[in-house]
Design a protein around this motif. Structure first.
Motif, PDB file in Angstrom:
ATOM      1  N   GLU A  30      41.789  52.266 -14.040  1.00  0.00           N
ATOM      2  CA  GLU A  30      42.582  51.835 -12.897  1.00  0.00           C
ATOM      3  C   GLU A  30      42.466  50.336 -12.635  1.00  0.00           C
ATOM      4  OE1 GLU A  30      44.860  53.448 -11.179  1.00  0.00           O
ATOM      5  OE2 GLU A  30      44.555  55.167 -12.503  1.00  0.00           O
ATOM      6  N   VAL A  31      41.294  49.765 -12.907  1.00  0.00           N
ATOM      7  CA  VAL A  31      41.119  48.327 -12.696  1.00  0.00           C
ATOM      8  C   VAL A  31      42.011  47.539 -13.643  1.00  0.00           C
ATOM      9  CG1 VAL A  31      39.473  46.403 -12.824  1.00  0.00           C
ATOM     10  CG2 VAL A  31      38.761  48.599 -11.845  1.00  0.00           C
ATOM     11  N   ARG A  32      41.987  47.932 -14.942  1.00  0.00           N
ATOM     12  CA  ARG A  32      42.826  47.257 -15.938  1.00  0.00           C
ATOM     13  C   ARG A  32      44.309  47.468 -15.634  1.00  0.00           C
ATOM     14  NH1 ARG A  32      42.871  44.808 -20.736  1.00  0.00           N
ATOM     15  NH2 ARG A  32      44.382  45.403 -22.343  1.00  0.00           N
ATOM     16  N   LYS A  33      44.657  48.684 -15.238  1.00  0.00           N
ATOM     17  CA  LYS A  33      46.040  48.997 -14.915  1.00  0.00           C
ATOM     18  C   LYS A  33      46.527  48.136 -13.743  1.00  0.00           C
ATOM     19  CE  LYS A  33      48.992  53.010 -13.927  1.00  0.00           C
ATOM     20  NZ  LYS A  33      49.009  54.484 -13.771  1.00  0.00           N
ATOM     21  N   LYS A  34      45.695  48.015 -12.717  1.00  0.00           N
ATOM     22  CA  LYS A  34      46.055  47.215 -11.548  1.00  0.00           C
ATOM     23  C   LYS A  34      46.231  45.744 -11.927  1.00  0.00           C
ATOM     24  CE  LYS A  34      44.587  46.233  -6.804  1.00  0.00           C
ATOM     25  NZ  LYS A  34      43.528  46.464  -5.769  1.00  0.00           N
ATOM     26  N   MET A  35      45.358  45.261 -12.827  1.00  0.00           N
ATOM     27  CA  MET A  35      45.441  43.866 -13.257  1.00  0.00           C
ATOM     28  C   MET A  35      46.765  43.607 -13.991  1.00  0.00           C
ATOM     29  SD  MET A  35      43.172  41.891 -16.122  1.00  0.00           S
ATOM     30  CE  MET A  35      44.069  42.748 -17.419  1.00  0.00           C
ATOM     31  N   PHE A  36      47.121  44.507 -14.906  1.00  0.00           N
ATOM     32  CA  PHE A  36      48.369  44.353 -15.648  1.00  0.00           C
ATOM     33  C   PHE A  36      49.573  44.358 -14.708  1.00  0.00           C
ATOM     34  CE2 PHE A  36      46.427  45.483 -19.835  1.00  0.00           C
ATOM     35  CZ  PHE A  36      46.993  44.448 -20.548  1.00  0.00           C
ATOM     36  N   LEU A  37      49.597  45.317 -13.780  1.00  0.00           N
ATOM     37  CA  LEU A  37      50.741  45.425 -12.887  1.00  0.00           C
ATOM     38  C   LEU A  37      50.848  44.207 -11.976  1.00  0.00           C
ATOM     39  CD1 LEU A  37      50.615  49.237 -12.000  1.00  0.00           C
ATOM     40  CD2 LEU A  37      52.203  48.063 -13.532  1.00  0.00           C
ATOM     41  N   GLU A  38      49.715  43.650 -11.569  1.00  0.00           N
ATOM     42  CA  GLU A  38      49.732  42.436 -10.758  1.00  0.00           C
ATOM     43  C   GLU A  38      50.281  41.268 -11.565  1.00  0.00           C
ATOM     44  OE1 GLU A  38      49.347  39.585  -7.839  1.00  0.00           O
ATOM     45  OE2 GLU A  38      49.427  41.779  -7.716  1.00  0.00           O
ATOM     46  N   ASN A  39      49.849  41.169 -12.836  1.00  0.00           N
ATOM     47  CA  ASN A  39      50.368  40.098 -13.686  1.00  0.00           C
ATOM     48  C   ASN A  39      51.855  40.276 -13.977  1.00  0.00           C
ATOM     49  OD1 ASN A  39      47.901  38.918 -13.691  1.00  0.00           O
ATOM     50  ND2 ASN A  39      47.433  39.290 -15.844  1.00  0.00           N
ATOM     51  N   PHE A  40      52.278  41.533 -14.120  1.00  0.00           N
ATOM     52  CA  PHE A  40      53.708  41.785 -14.302  1.00  0.00           C
ATOM     53  C   PHE A  40      54.491  41.325 -13.070  1.00  0.00           C
ATOM     54  CE2 PHE A  40      53.116  45.191 -17.691  1.00  0.00           C
ATOM     55  CZ  PHE A  40      53.679  44.397 -18.671  1.00  0.00           C
ATOM     56  N   ARG A  41      53.895  41.528 -11.891  1.00  0.00           N
ATOM     57  CA  ARG A  41      54.554  41.057 -10.672  1.00  0.00           C
ATOM     58  C   ARG A  41      54.744  39.539 -10.726  1.00  0.00           C
ATOM     59  NH1 ARG A  41      53.442  38.565  -6.300  1.00  0.00           N
ATOM     60  NH2 ARG A  41      51.223  38.389  -6.812  1.00  0.00           N
ATOM     61  N   MET A  42      53.731  38.833 -11.242  1.00  0.00           N
ATOM     62  CA  MET A  42      53.830  37.384 -11.373  1.00  0.00           C
ATOM     63  C   MET A  42      54.916  37.006 -12.387  1.00  0.00           C
ATOM     64  SD  MET A  42      49.756  36.511 -11.346  1.00  0.00           S
ATOM     65  CE  MET A  42      50.018  34.811 -11.869  1.00  0.00           C
ATOM     66  N   VAL A  43      54.979  37.767 -13.487  1.00  0.00           N
ATOM     67  CA  VAL A  43      56.019  37.509 -14.488  1.00  0.00           C
ATOM     68  C   VAL A  43      57.391  37.689 -13.859  1.00  0.00           C
ATOM     69  CG1 VAL A  43      57.049  38.301 -16.657  1.00  0.00           C
ATOM     70  CG2 VAL A  43      54.561  38.146 -16.451  1.00  0.00           C
ATOM     71  N   ALA A  79      56.378  50.628 -17.368  1.00  0.00           N
ATOM     72  CA  ALA A  79      56.195  52.060 -17.627  1.00  0.00           C
ATOM     73  C   ALA A  79      55.177  52.300 -18.734  1.00  0.00           C
ATOM     74  CB  ALA A  79      57.536  52.700 -18.006  1.00  0.00           C
ATOM     75  N   ASP A  80      55.016  51.301 -19.614  1.00  0.00           N
ATOM     76  CA  ASP A  80      54.119  51.417 -20.771  1.00  0.00           C
ATOM     77  C   ASP A  80      52.650  51.305 -20.383  1.00  0.00           C
ATOM     78  OD1 ASP A  80      53.577  51.778 -23.447  1.00  0.00           O
ATOM     79  OD2 ASP A  80      53.943  49.696 -24.016  1.00  0.00           O
ATOM     80  N   ILE A  81      52.369  50.922 -19.152  1.00  0.00           N
ATOM     81  CA  ILE A  81      50.973  50.808 -18.702  1.00  0.00           C
ATOM     82  C   ILE A  81      50.513  52.178 -18.244  1.00  0.00           C
ATOM     83  CG2 ILE A  81      49.378  49.614 -17.163  1.00  0.00           C
ATOM     84  CD1 ILE A  81      50.822  47.849 -19.233  1.00  0.00           C
ATOM     85  N   THR A  82      49.894  52.928 -19.134  1.00  0.00           N
ATOM     86  CA  THR A  82      49.437  54.288 -18.835  1.00  0.00           C
ATOM     87  C   THR A  82      47.915  54.400 -18.909  1.00  0.00           C
ATOM     88  OG1 THR A  82      49.626  54.990 -21.152  1.00  0.00           O
ATOM     89  CG2 THR A  82      51.578  55.260 -19.756  1.00  0.00           C
ATOM     90  N   SER A  83      47.237  53.268 -18.863  1.00  0.00           N
ATOM     91  CA  SER A  83      45.779  53.259 -18.980  1.00  0.00           C
ATOM     92  C   SER A  83      45.141  54.082 -17.870  1.00  0.00           C
ATOM     93  CB  SER A  83      45.265  51.814 -18.913  1.00  0.00           C
ATOM     94  OG  SER A  83      43.855  51.795 -18.835  1.00  0.00           O
ATOM     95  N   LYS A  84      44.097  54.814 -18.221  1.00  0.00           N
ATOM     96  CA  LYS A  84      43.331  55.578 -17.226  1.00  0.00           C
ATOM     97  C   LYS A  84      42.318  54.682 -16.515  1.00  0.00           C
ATOM     98  CE  LYS A  84      45.415  59.394 -18.260  1.00  0.00           C
ATOM     99  NZ  LYS A  84      46.614  58.835 -18.839  1.00  0.00           N
TER     100      LYS A  84
END
Length: 490
Positions: free
Chosen positions: A396-409, A389-394
């Motif tokens: 979109e590329v960085r946001k997508k990267m974080f969410l993908e890495n969170f999926r791996m975590v 929920a803390d990933i609120t970056s505008k």
């Protein structure tokens, strides 16, 4: 909402309990009205089991006579100091559940400047409606037989209900000065119902905000919890901030509402970022708990104290999670919130909320995830929910990267849970055995030795087995100048 005529209201109130109250009131020769939230919720088509009844006369007398007529199936509680009485009616008499009917005599109130406790005297229905907090809560429906179902709405509460407006029946300064808790109730109702606060009423909040200081911490905490559990609590916290109330009751959060700019570089507004995180937590979980929402609200409160300018990287907030976690107990204490495991849960999530982000921003290793799982324990899923929920970056590329890495975590967490690391990481050599081996009392050295074993297992350098851990323990103890008690056999 739905509009009803007096005849339709009479049909809605065509229940045994209301007819019983009507008969009692008529037999005693007093006017009797159902008022407040129950009336409001009829028009909002919301279920309500709490009924407030105002009697122009003695509410206690009506309650006592009602109890006499209903017999054993009803329970009566009388509070003579407050001039009120409550009758509880069991399920079968009202079609399911318990119905609580609160009786009070119509009254008018006057307040001193430094207290919420009013001086009370007998009054008329008009006096009683004047003392109500908001127009939508000041409506009354007559229960006397001759006028059964008649709506009495002197402040056009029905129109405000239809327009979605929260307004005070009297001048807001009077209403809020008399009982400052009404300011929080104003914002709470606006949040729960998704209503607008009328302009004059909102100006009254701003003018009278300082009066909230005479309200007890526990009452403030209760109202904040109700705002927190609304469908969109960010509405309420935005109102609290703009009204000036938040600066008084939760200044650590209010202080985040700032954007500083230096050498053309600005940081984001961390207050509105926090509200976005809070809404994301609710969006991402079907049934987010009150305390997960509190963790979201407080996750960045350490940023004000940790904020620094670095000419190379710009604005930094190093260790804001650690600083924020240290602030949680004092906030809970000030707001009358529980200082138990609930507080420790919030503190833990605030402290750990940067860990998954750090892992996701780097290579997602088994060792790092294993440590995270060990530290978060059974709260790991809530922590991951907060961090996503803390990933609120505008960006979109960085946001997508974080969410993908969170999926791996999350995948690695699931894998490690499957292997039951939580169980395996229970030390095969505990502190008591270490103290016995080296003839120590509880001390810092024991903690160092335990942590050495734990780190070795977490980093997968040593299997969680007795023999290799014992060898590592002896090596570490030797470096620390400790000698094993040789008479101890293992």
């Amino acid at each position: 909402m739905k509009l009803y005529s007096d005849e339709e209201l009479a049909e809605i109130l065509d229940q045994d309990i209301f007819h019983q109250i009507s008969q009692v009131a008529d037999s005693l020769g007093v006017e009797c009205y159902v008022v407040g939230g129950y009336v409001r919720d009829i028009f909002l088509e919301r279920p309500s089991d709490d009924i407030d009844v105002v009697v122009v006369g003695s509410g206690i007398s009506v309650a006592e006579e009602l109890k006499r007529r209903l017999g054993r199936k009803a329970h009566l509680s009388v509070f003579r100091n407050f001039g009120t009485a409550q009758v509880k009616v069991p399920a079968k008499s009202v079609g399911g559940g318990f119905l609580e009917v609160e009786f009070v005599g119509a009254r008018k109130e006057s307040y001193s400047h430094d207290s919420r406790k009013p001086t009370v005297e007998d009054g008329t229905l008009e006096d009683d409606q004047n003392r109500r907090d908001f127009t939508i809560n000041a409506m009354a429906i007559c229960l006397n037989k001759e006028r059964f179902g008649e709506l009495v709405d002197p402040f056009n509460g029905l129109a405000d209900l239809e327009d979605g407006i929260i307004a005070t029946p009297l001048e807001p300064g009077i209403t809020f000065s008399d009982d400052p808790l009404r300011m929080l109730r104003c914002i709470r109702f606006a949040t729960q119902l998704n209503f607008q606060i009328e302009d004059e009423t909102f100006e009254g909040l701003q003018r009278m905000a300082d009066r909230i200081k005479i309200v007890s911490a526990e009452r403030i905490g209760v109202e904040l919890n109700k705002i927190m559990m609304a469908k969109h609590p960010s509405i309420g916290f935005d109102h609290l901030q703009r009204s000036g109330l938040l600066q008084i009751i939760l200044p650590e959060l209010a202080a985040l509402d700032i954007v500083e700019k230096k050498n053309g570089r600005a940081h984001k507004n961390n207050f509105y970022h926090t509200l976005e995180v809070l809404e994301n937590v609710i969006l991402n979980t079907q049934d987010s708990t009150l305390w997960l929402r509190w963790a979201a609200l407080l996750h960045d409160i350490g940023k004000t104290k940790s904020k620094r300018w670095d000419p190379t990287v710009g604005w930094t907030f190093h260790n804001h999670n650690y600083i924020g976690a240290k602030m949680v107990p004092q906030i809970f204490r000030r707001l009358g919130l529980p200082l138990d495991q609930k507080m420790k849960y919030v503190q833990k999530l605030v402290d750990l909320h940067m860990r998954p982000i750090a892992i996701a921003d780097d290579e997602v290793t088994d060792s790092a995830v294993r440590r995270l799982l060990n530290d978060a324990g059974e709260d790991i899923d809530d922590l991951m929910t907060l961090c996503e929920a803390d990933i609120t970056s505008k960006n979109e590329v960085r946001k997508k990267m974080f969410l993908e890495n969170f999926r791996m975590v999350r995948e690695k967490l699931a894998d490690l849970k499957q292997k039951d690391y939580v169980r395996l990481l229970q030390p095969v050599i505990d502190g008591n055995e270490i103290m016995e081996m080296f003839h120590l009392q509880p001390c810092r050295e024991v903690g160092i030795l335990k942590q050495t074993l734990k780190d070795a297992v977490l980093d997968n350098r040593v299997p969680n087995e007795r023999e290799p851990l014992m060898q590592l323990l002896r090596e570490k103890a030797k470096k620390m100048g400790m000698e094993e008690e040789r008479d101890i056999e293992h």
